[in-house]
Design a protein around this motif. Structure first.
Motif, mmCIF file in Angstrom:
data_model
loop_
_atom_site.group_PDB
_atom_site.id
_atom_site.type_symbol
_atom_site.label_atom_id
_atom_site.label_comp_id
_atom_site.label_asym_id
_atom_site.label_seq_id
_atom_site.Cartn_x
_atom_site.Cartn_y
_atom_site.Cartn_z
ATOM 1 N N ARG A 815 0.863 -1.299 -0.162
ATOM 2 C CA ARG A 815 0.025 0.079 0.011
ATOM 3 C C ARG A 815 0.897 1.316 -0.025
ATOM 4 O O ARG A 815 0.641 2.142 -0.672
ATOM 5 N N LYS A 816 1.998 1.111 0.902
ATOM 6 C CA LYS A 816 2.790 2.483 0.915
ATOM 7 C C LYS A 816 3.517 2.668 -0.481
ATOM 8 O O LYS A 816 3.678 3.734 -1.084
ATOM 9 N N ARG A 817 3.978 1.663 -1.214
ATOM 10 C CA ARG A 817 4.631 1.771 -2.423
ATOM 11 C C ARG A 817 3.416 2.301 -3.499
ATOM 12 O O ARG A 817 4.066 3.228 -4.277
ATOM 13 N N VAL A 818 2.274 1.888 -3.321
ATOM 14 C CA VAL A 818 1.295 2.235 -4.494
ATOM 15 C C VAL A 818 1.078 3.717 -4.131
ATOM 16 O O VAL A 818 1.063 4.655 -5.010
ATOM 17 N N GLU A 819 1.419 4.234 -2.862
ATOM 18 C CA GLU A 819 0.904 5.716 -2.417
ATOM 19 C C GLU A 819 2.156 6.393 -3.094
ATOM 20 O O GLU A 819 1.937 7.665 -3.704
ATOM 21 N N ASP A 820 3.249 5.900 -3.121
ATOM 22 C CA ASP A 820 4.326 6.745 -3.595
ATOM 23 C C ASP A 820 4.412 6.705 -5.123
ATOM 24 O O ASP A 820 4.679 7.898 -5.658
ATOM 25 N N ILE A 821 4.058 5.677 -5.883
ATOM 26 C CA ILE A 821 4.030 5.707 -7.193
ATOM 27 C C ILE A 821 2.847 6.818 -7.645
ATOM 28 O O ILE A 821 3.081 7.411 -8.654
ATOM 29 N N GLN A 822 1.721 6.777 -6.844
ATOM 30 C CA GLN A 822 0.604 7.669 -7.133
ATOM 31 C C GLN A 822 1.320 9.130 -7.244
ATOM 32 O O GLN A 822 0.804 10.026 -7.904
ATOM 33 N N SER A 823 2.016 9.519 -6.140
ATOM 34 C CA SER A 823 2.441 10.573 -6.101
ATOM 35 C C SER A 823 3.560 11.083 -7.018
ATOM 36 O O SER A 823 3.417 12.133 -7.717
ATOM 37 N N GLU A 824 4.309 10.255 -7.500
ATOM 38 C CA GLU A 824 5.149 10.442 -8.594
ATOM 39 C C GLU A 824 4.314 10.671 -9.640
ATOM 40 O O GLU A 824 4.677 11.434 -10.748
ATOM 41 N N ILE A 825 3.266 9.809 -9.937
ATOM 42 C CA ILE A 825 2.602 9.826 -11.243
ATOM 43 C C ILE A 825 1.829 11.317 -11.147
ATOM 44 O O ILE A 825 1.833 12.034 -12.230
ATOM 45 N N SER A 826 1.582 12.011 -10.179
ATOM 46 C CA SER A 826 0.846 13.201 -9.926
ATOM 47 C C SER A 826 1.822 14.251 -10.304
ATOM 48 O O SER A 826 1.542 15.305 -11.106
ATOM 49 N N GLU A 827 3.141 14.099 -10.066
ATOM 50 C CA GLU A 827 4.132 15.153 -10.240
ATOM 51 C C GLU A 827 4.484 15.153 -11.801
ATOM 52 O O GLU A 827 4.770 16.184 -12.321
ATOM 53 N N VAL A 828 4.672 13.833 -12.362
ATOM 54 C CA VAL A 828 5.015 13.682 -13.662
ATOM 55 C C VAL A 828 3.736 14.185 -14.652
ATOM 56 O O VAL A 828 3.921 14.847 -15.631
ATOM 57 N N LYS A 829 2.796 13.967 -14.186
ATOM 58 C CA LYS A 829 1.507 14.401 -14.635
ATOM 59 C C LYS A 829 1.429 15.962 -14.970
ATOM 60 O O LYS A 829 1.085 16.629 -15.938
ATOM 61 N N ASN A 830 1.974 16.553 -13.980
ATOM 62 C CA ASN A 830 1.794 17.971 -13.816
ATOM 63 C C ASN A 830 2.918 18.627 -14.636
ATOM 64 O O ASN A 830 2.772 19.800 -15.255
ATOM 65 N N LEU A 831 4.014 17.942 -14.566
ATOM 66 C CA LEU A 831 5.206 18.451 -15.381
ATOM 67 C C LEU A 831 4.904 18.357 -17.021
ATOM 68 O O LEU A 831 5.012 19.110 -17.747
ATOM 69 N N LYS A 832 4.247 16.902 -17.056
ATOM 70 C CA LYS A 832 3.823 16.860 -18.676
ATOM 71 C C LYS A 832 2.828 18.100 -18.989
ATOM 72 O O LYS A 832 2.835 18.761 -20.323
ATOM 73 N N ASP A 833 1.862 18.229 -18.376
ATOM 74 C CA ASP A 833 0.790 19.442 -18.611
ATOM 75 C C ASP A 833 1.616 20.348 -18.973
ATOM 76 O O ASP A 833 1.141 21.400 -19.748
ATOM 77 N N PHE A 834 2.642 20.935 -17.972
ATOM 78 C CA PHE A 834 3.146 22.280 -18.070
ATOM 79 C C PHE A 834 4.065 22.280 -19.412
ATOM 80 O O PHE A 834 4.073 23.295 -20.294
ATOM 81 N N LEU A 835 4.650 21.132 -19.732
ATOM 82 C CA LEU A 835 5.476 21.118 -20.787
ATOM 83 C C LEU A 835 4.513 21.227 -22.165
ATOM 84 O O LEU A 835 5.037 21.657 -23.303
ATOM 85 N N GLU A 836 3.306 20.641 -22.110
ATOM 86 C CA GLU A 836 2.581 20.868 -23.171
ATOM 87 C C GLU A 836 1.901 22.193 -23.275
ATOM 88 O O GLU A 836 1.610 22.597 -24.457
ATOM 89 N N LYS A 837 1.528 22.733 -22.202
ATOM 90 C CA LYS A 837 1.333 24.261 -22.544
ATOM 91 C C LYS A 837 2.298 25.352 -22.867
ATOM 92 O O LYS A 837 2.067 26.238 -23.426
ATOM 93 N N SER A 838 3.580 24.729 -22.785
ATOM 94 C CA SER A 838 4.683 25.790 -23.251
ATOM 95 C C SER A 838 4.747 25.832 -24.942
ATOM 96 O O SER A 838 5.156 26.861 -25.204
ATOM 97 N N ARG A 839 4.315 24.919 -25.273
ATOM 98 C CA ARG A 839 4.077 24.781 -26.843
ATOM 99 C C ARG A 839 5.666 25.169 -27.364
ATOM 100 O O ARG A 839 5.717 25.721 -28.229
#
Length: 865
Positions: A815-839
Motif C-alpha cells: 500500500r505504501k509503495r502504491v501511494e508513492d507511485i501515485q504521488s510520482e504519477i501526479s508530479e510527472v503528470k503536472n510536469l507533462k501538462d506544463f510542458l504541453e502548455k509551453s508549446r
C-alpha cells in the motif's frame, strides 16, 4: 656528297683535324701554352663551380673588460701570459669566462670592483675560455661559466665557489693572503676560538729552524680549507711559546690540535705524516655543528637548505651580510642567543665563551664607530701626519731597569724635519742627543717640550716624557682621532715608530680604513642595522640553557637577504628591509610548522620567539602572495573566476552558496589546460547566483592542513552551509567539461540545479522531456496497476484463510509503495501538462519552480541546511 669526299675516302672534317695535329706536332710549345692557360683558369675560377661553405668562420673575439682597468683581459684565450705571471706574482685571481654567458657579463662589474680594491696586492686576470682557437678552450673543458681560480706561486689553484660579488671575492682573497694568526697569550687563544668557533692551532719552534717540520704543509692546509668553505673557514693559529703550547695541549714542536667551541680538543693523529691533504680531510671529518652556520645555497636547485631543515627544528635569520666587517650587531645578537640557548647549567667554559663573545662584539662595534668618526674627519681635510714623530730615540737604555724605579720617567727624543726626504731626518747622533737631554731634569709625566736647534724653522727637536710601563703605547702622542683602538701599539720590545715599515703603514692607514668603509657602502655590504639591546644580558629567565633542559636540538642558520631573496620570497617573507631589521623564521618539519617573528628584531623579542617556537605556542604562518590577475566580477559577469589568497580563502568557502575552487601552481603545465576547461565550466553556470567559481595559487599561498594539496591541479567543491563536507574531483577521471558538469550537479544544491535546468533547457530540450514524461507516466501507471493486482490477490487469500502477521506486513508495504507511485504519477503528470502548455518555448525559472514538487524541494533544502 661526292664533292665532300677527297681522295682515299677521307672527309673534309677528318682532314681538318689531321691538319691541327700536324701543326701541334711541329710546334710543341703551343701545347704547353694551352695547358698553362687551362690550369690557370681552373686555379682562379675553379672555386666558382663548387658549393659555397655553410659554416662561417668565427669572428675574432673582443675584450670583455675595459682596456684601461685593473684586470688583464686575455680575450684570445692565450694562457702563456698567465703562466709567466705565476713566476712574478704571489697571488693571481683568474676569471674564466664565455662572452655569450649572461652570468659572465654580470660578474664583470663585480670582478672589476674587487680588482680596483685589491690593486697592488692581488693581480686580476680574465681569460676567454670559449674562443675555439684559444689555448684555454683546447686545454680546459668547463661545463659552466664563469669559473674563478686563485693561483698561488708555490701551490696549486684554489677554486672560488662563493657568491659572485666583489665583497665576497675580497674576503676569499684576504683569507688566502693572511691564512695564519700568531697567538701569544691564553686570552688571545680564547678570543680567537670564540670569534671563529673552530680553530686549528699548531706549535712550531722557529728558533731551531726557520722552516720547522710540518709548517709548510700547515700553511698550505690553512689556504685549502678556505677553498672548501669560503664563508666560514676553519681558522689557523700558530703558537711559538712553549708555555702557551702546553696550555693548548701541545708538548712538542709540530704538534697540531683542533680546538672547538664546545670545550673539546682533538690532537692530530698523524704527527709523522703532516700533509695538507690529510690535515684538511681530518678537519672536515671532525668538525662539529657550529653555533650559527652561514648557509649559502649555490644555484636555484640547491638542496642545502632542505637537507639542514630535515635534520630537525631550525631558526633561520635573513639579514644583510657584511663579510668584510666584524661589527654586525645582528650577527652578534644571533650568535649570543645561540650560545646561551645551548649553554648547559654549570658549564663554566660555555659561560666564559658566551661572555667573551659579547665583550668581543662590543669591542668590534666601538672600534667600527671610531673608524666612522675618523673617516668623517679625514674626508673634511683634517688629515693626520706621521711627520710629527719622524725619528725618535729613547733615553732609557734598559726599560726593565726603569720598571724597578717607579719614579723615573722615560723620555722620547724626536727630531722633526719637513720635506720629502725622510732619510735625512734620522741623521743626528744618538749618543750626543741622549747625553744632552739626560743631564736635564726630567719633565713631568705625559708632557712634551719642543726646541729649535737652528734658524731653520722646518727642523726642530721634541722631548716627550711619560712613565715607564711595560706596554709603552706610542699612540698616546698621536693627534686625535687616532687612538689605540684603531691603530696598533708598539711595546718596548716591539717595533718602533722609527722603522720604515711602521711609518709607511701609518701613512697608508687612513686610506686603507676609509677605503674599506667606502667599498663596503658601495657594495651595500655595510652593517647598518642597529639593535638597541645588543649588549644587554637581560633575557627570559628560562632561555639560557633551555636546549639542555628540554634535550631538544635547535639549529641556528643565517642567510644573506641580498643574494638569497628568492628563497625568502618562496617562504612568503618580505626581506626588503632586512638591512635595517632582520627577518627570523622557524621551521619544524616533523610537526609541519613554519613560524615567523612578527615583532621587530631585538635580543629580547628573538629570545622569546625561540622559546615559544620550541614549546609549540606559536601559530603556523601561512604564506600569501597577492596576484595581479584579481578582477571585479561585475566587469565580466559571464566569465568571472575570483583569484583567492590565503587571507581571502576562508571567507570565500564560508559564504552561503556553493563554491568551486581550482588549486593550481605557476610551474604546472597541465594546470594551464585545465584552467581553460574550468573557465568554460564557470561560464556554463554563470546564470546561477548560488554558485561561485574561484582559483588559488597553491604554490605561493599556504592553505590549512585539511585543504593542502599534494598534486596540481586539484578542483574542490564546497557545498553551501557544509564547508566540512568538501569534495575533491577524482584523480582517476578525466577533467573534461561534461565530467566537471556532472561532478558539480552531483553535489550542488537544489537551487543551483533549478537555475541550470531553467537556463539550459531549449525547445528541443522541452520536447525531449515531454516524451520522457509520457514514457515515465506510462511506466509508473503499469507499475501501479501490477502492485494493485498483487495487493488484491493478497487480500483475497487473507479473507479465505486465517490472517497472519506476514501477510499483514506485506500488504502494508505494498500500500505504501502504491501511494508513492501515485504521488510520482501526479508530479510527472503536472510536469507533462506544463510542458504541453509551453508549446516549444523556453521555460521560465519561476514557473518551473512552482511546477516542481514542494516535497522534493523541501527535502533537498533540509539536507542542504
Amino acid at each position: 656528297m661526292a664533292d665532300e669526299i677527297l681522295a682515299h675516302g677521307i672527309t673534309r672534317e677528318v682532314h681538318r683535324q689531321n691538319a691541327v695535329l700536324r701543326v701541334m706536332a711541329k710546334h710543341p710549345e703551343l701545347c704547353f701554352i694551352l695547358l698553362s692557360v687551362f690550369v690557370t683558369f681552373l686555379t682562379n675560377y675553379g672555386s666558382s663551380f663548387k658549393s659555397k661553405p655553410l659554416v662561417i668562420p668565427a669572428r675574432m673575439p673582443e675584450p670583455l673588460f675595459p682596456a684601461v682597468s685593473s684586470v688583464l683581459d686575455l680575450y684570445l684565450g692565450d694562457l702563456r701570459p698567465l703562466v709567466e705571471m705565476l713566476h712574478q706574482e704571489d697571488l693571481i685571481f683568474v676569471m674564466y669566462y664565455a662572452p655569450w654567458c649572461a652570468k659572465s657579463n654580470t660578474a664583470v662589474s663585480q670582478f672589476l670592483r674587487a680588482a680596483q680594491y685589491l690593486d697592488g696586492q692581488v693581480k686580476f686576470v680574465a681569460v676567454n675560455c670559449w674562443y675555439p682557437e684559444g689555448m684555454c678552450r683546447k686545454q680546459y673543458k668547463f661545463l659552466l661559466y664563469p669559473v674563478f681560480f686563485a693561483y698561488h706561486r708555490d701551490n696549486d689553484g684554489y677554486r672560488y665557489m662563493g657568491i659572485e660579488r666583489a665583497e665576497f671575492m675580497v674576503k676569499f682573497l684576504e683569507d688566502l693572503v693572511y691564512p695564519l694568526t700568531l697567538l701569544t697569550s691564553a686570552d688571545q687563544v680564547k678570543d680567537f676560538l670564540t670569534e671563529h668557533d673552530t680553530v686549528v692551532v699548531g706549535h712550531f719552534d722557529f728558533n731551531d729552524s726557520p722552516h720547522p717540520p710540518g709548517f709548510k704543509q700547515f700553511y698550505y692546509a690553512s689556504m685549502r680549507v678556505v677553498e672548501h668553505d669560503p664563508f666560514q673557514p676553519v681558522k689557523f693559529g700558530v703558537v711559538t711559546d712553549y708555555t702557551l703550547a702546553l696550555y693548548c695541549h701541545m708538548k712538542q714542536s709540530s704538534d697540531i690540535v683542533f680546538l672547538r667551541i664546545n670545550n673539546s680538543t682533538l690532537k692530530y693523529p698523524l704527527p709523522n705524516n703532516i700533509t695538507s691533504t690529510n690535515l684538511v680531510r681530518w678537519i672536515f671529518s671532525t668538525r662539529h655543528q657550529l653555533p650559527v652556520r652561514w648557509l649559502v645555497p649555490l644555484g636555484m636547485k640547491s638542496l642545502m637548505l632542505s637537507q639542514e631543515i630535515n635534520k630537525g627544528p631550525a631558526v633561520i635569520m635573513f639579514h644583510r651580510a657584511s663579510p668584510l666587517s666584524s661589527a654586525s650587531q645582528t650577527v652578534a645578537v644571533f650568535k649570543d642567543l645561540a650560545l646561551r640557548y645551548n649553554q648547559c647549567p654549570g658549564d663554566k667554559m660555555a659561560a666564559d665563551f658566551s661572555r667573551r663573545w659579547l665583550t668581543r662584539s662590543i669591542y668590534n662595534i666601538i672600534k667600527h664607530a671610531k673608524i666612522l668618526n675618523f673617516c668623517k674627519e679625514y674626508k673634511k681635510g683634517r688629515l693626520f701626519h706621521t711627520d710629527t714623530f719622524r725619528c725618535c730615540i729613547s733615553t732609557c737604555h734598559n726599560c726593565s731597569h726603569c720598571l724597578r724605579e717607579s719614579k723615573l720617567n722615560v723620555c722620547e727624543i724626536c727630531q722633526f724635519r719637513s720635506g720629502p726626504q725622510r732619510s735625512s731626518v734620522c741623521s743626528f747622533e744618538k749618543s750626543n742627543v741622549v747625553d744632552n737631554y739626560s743631564v736635564q731634569p726630567p719633565l713631568p709625566s705625559n708632557s712634551c717640550q719642543n726646541s729649535i736647534a737652528s734658524y731653520d724653522v722646518s727642523s726642530y727637536t721634541s722631548v716627550c716624557c711619560k712613565w715607564c710601563n711595560k706596554n709603552v703605547s706610542y699612540t698616546e702622542f698621536l693627534t686625535p682621532p687616532f687612538s689605540s683602538t684603531i691603530i696598533p701599539s708598539w711595546g718596548s720590545e716591539g717595533r718602533r715608530p722609527t722603522d720604515r715599515y711602521v711609518i709607511e703603514s701609518l701613512e697608508n692607514l687612513p686610506r686603507k680604513l676609509c677605503g674599506r668603509l667606502t667599498f663596503q657602502k658601495s657594495q651595500q655590504a655595510y652593517p647598518s642595522a642597529i639593535i638597541p639591546d645588543f649588549a644587554s644580558t637581560s633575557l627570559p629567565w628560562e632561555f639560557t640553557g633551555h636546549g639542555c633542559r628540554v634535550n631538544q636540538t635547535l639549529s641556528f642558520f643565517t642567510l644573506d637577504s641580498q643574494n638569497h631573496w628568492m628563497i625568502a620570497k618562496s617562504l612568503g617573507l618580505d626581506v626588503s628591509q632586512a638591512h635595517l631589521s632582520p627577518v627570523v623564521v622557524g621551521f619544524d618539519k616533523e610537526n609541519e610548522k613554519q613560524v615567523i617573528l612578527q615583532e621587530k628584531f631585538s635580543k629580547k623579542t628573538t629570545a622569546s620567539f625561540v622559546l615559544n617556537f620550541t614549546k609549540g605556542f606559536l601559530p603556523r604562518h601561512l604564506r600569501t602572495v597577492s596576484s595581479d590577475r584579481q578582477e571585479a566580477c561585475g566587469s565580466t559577469p559571464s566569465l568571472c573566476v575570483t583569484e583567492l589568497t590565503t587571507d581571502t580563502f576562508q571567507a570565500a568557502v564560508s559564504q552561503p552558496k556553493d563554491v568551486v575552487i581550482l588549486v593550481y601552481a605557476g610551474w604546472c603545465g597541465f594546470c594551464l589546460a585545465v584552467s581553460h576547461t574550468f573557465l568554460h565550466l564557470a561560464h556554463y553556470f554563470h546564470t546561477s547566483p548560488n554558485i561561485t567559481f574561484a582559483r588559488i595559487n597553491g604554490e605561493t599561498n599556504d592553505l590549512p592542513w585539511e585543504f593542502s594539496m599534494e598534486s596540481y591541479p586539484t578542483i574542490i567543491f564546497f557545498p553551501a552551509y557544509r564547508e566540512a563536507d568538501s569534495v575533491a574531483f577524482p584523480d582517476n577521471i578525466e577533467p573534461s567539461l561534461p565530467n566537471l558538469i556532472r561532478f558539480v550537479l552531483q553535489h550542488a544544491t537544489f537551487t543551483t540545479r533549478l537555475h541550470l535546468a531553467a537556463d539550459v533547457c531549449s525547445a528541443t530540450c522541452v520536447q525531449e522531456n515531454l516524451e520522457l514524461c509520457r514514457h515515465t507516466l506510462q511506466a509508473l501507471r503499469s507499475k501501479s496497476q501490477r502492485l494493485r493486482t498483487h495487493l488484491s490477490a493478497l487480500h483475497s487469500n487473507q479473507t479465505r484463510s486465517k490472517p497472519s502477521h506476514y501477510h499483514a506486513a506485506v500488504m502494508k508495504i505494498l500500500r505504501k509503495r502504491v501511494e508513492d507511485i501515485q504521488s510520482e504519477i501526479s508530479e510527472v503528470k503536472n510536469l507533462k501538462d506544463f510542458l504541453e502548455k509551453s508549446r516549444g518555448r523556453r521555460l521560465d525559472r519561476k514557473t518551473v519552480e512552482k511546477v516542481l514538487s514542494e516535497k522534493m524541494r523541501r527535502k533537498d533544502l533540509s539536507v542542504g541546511r
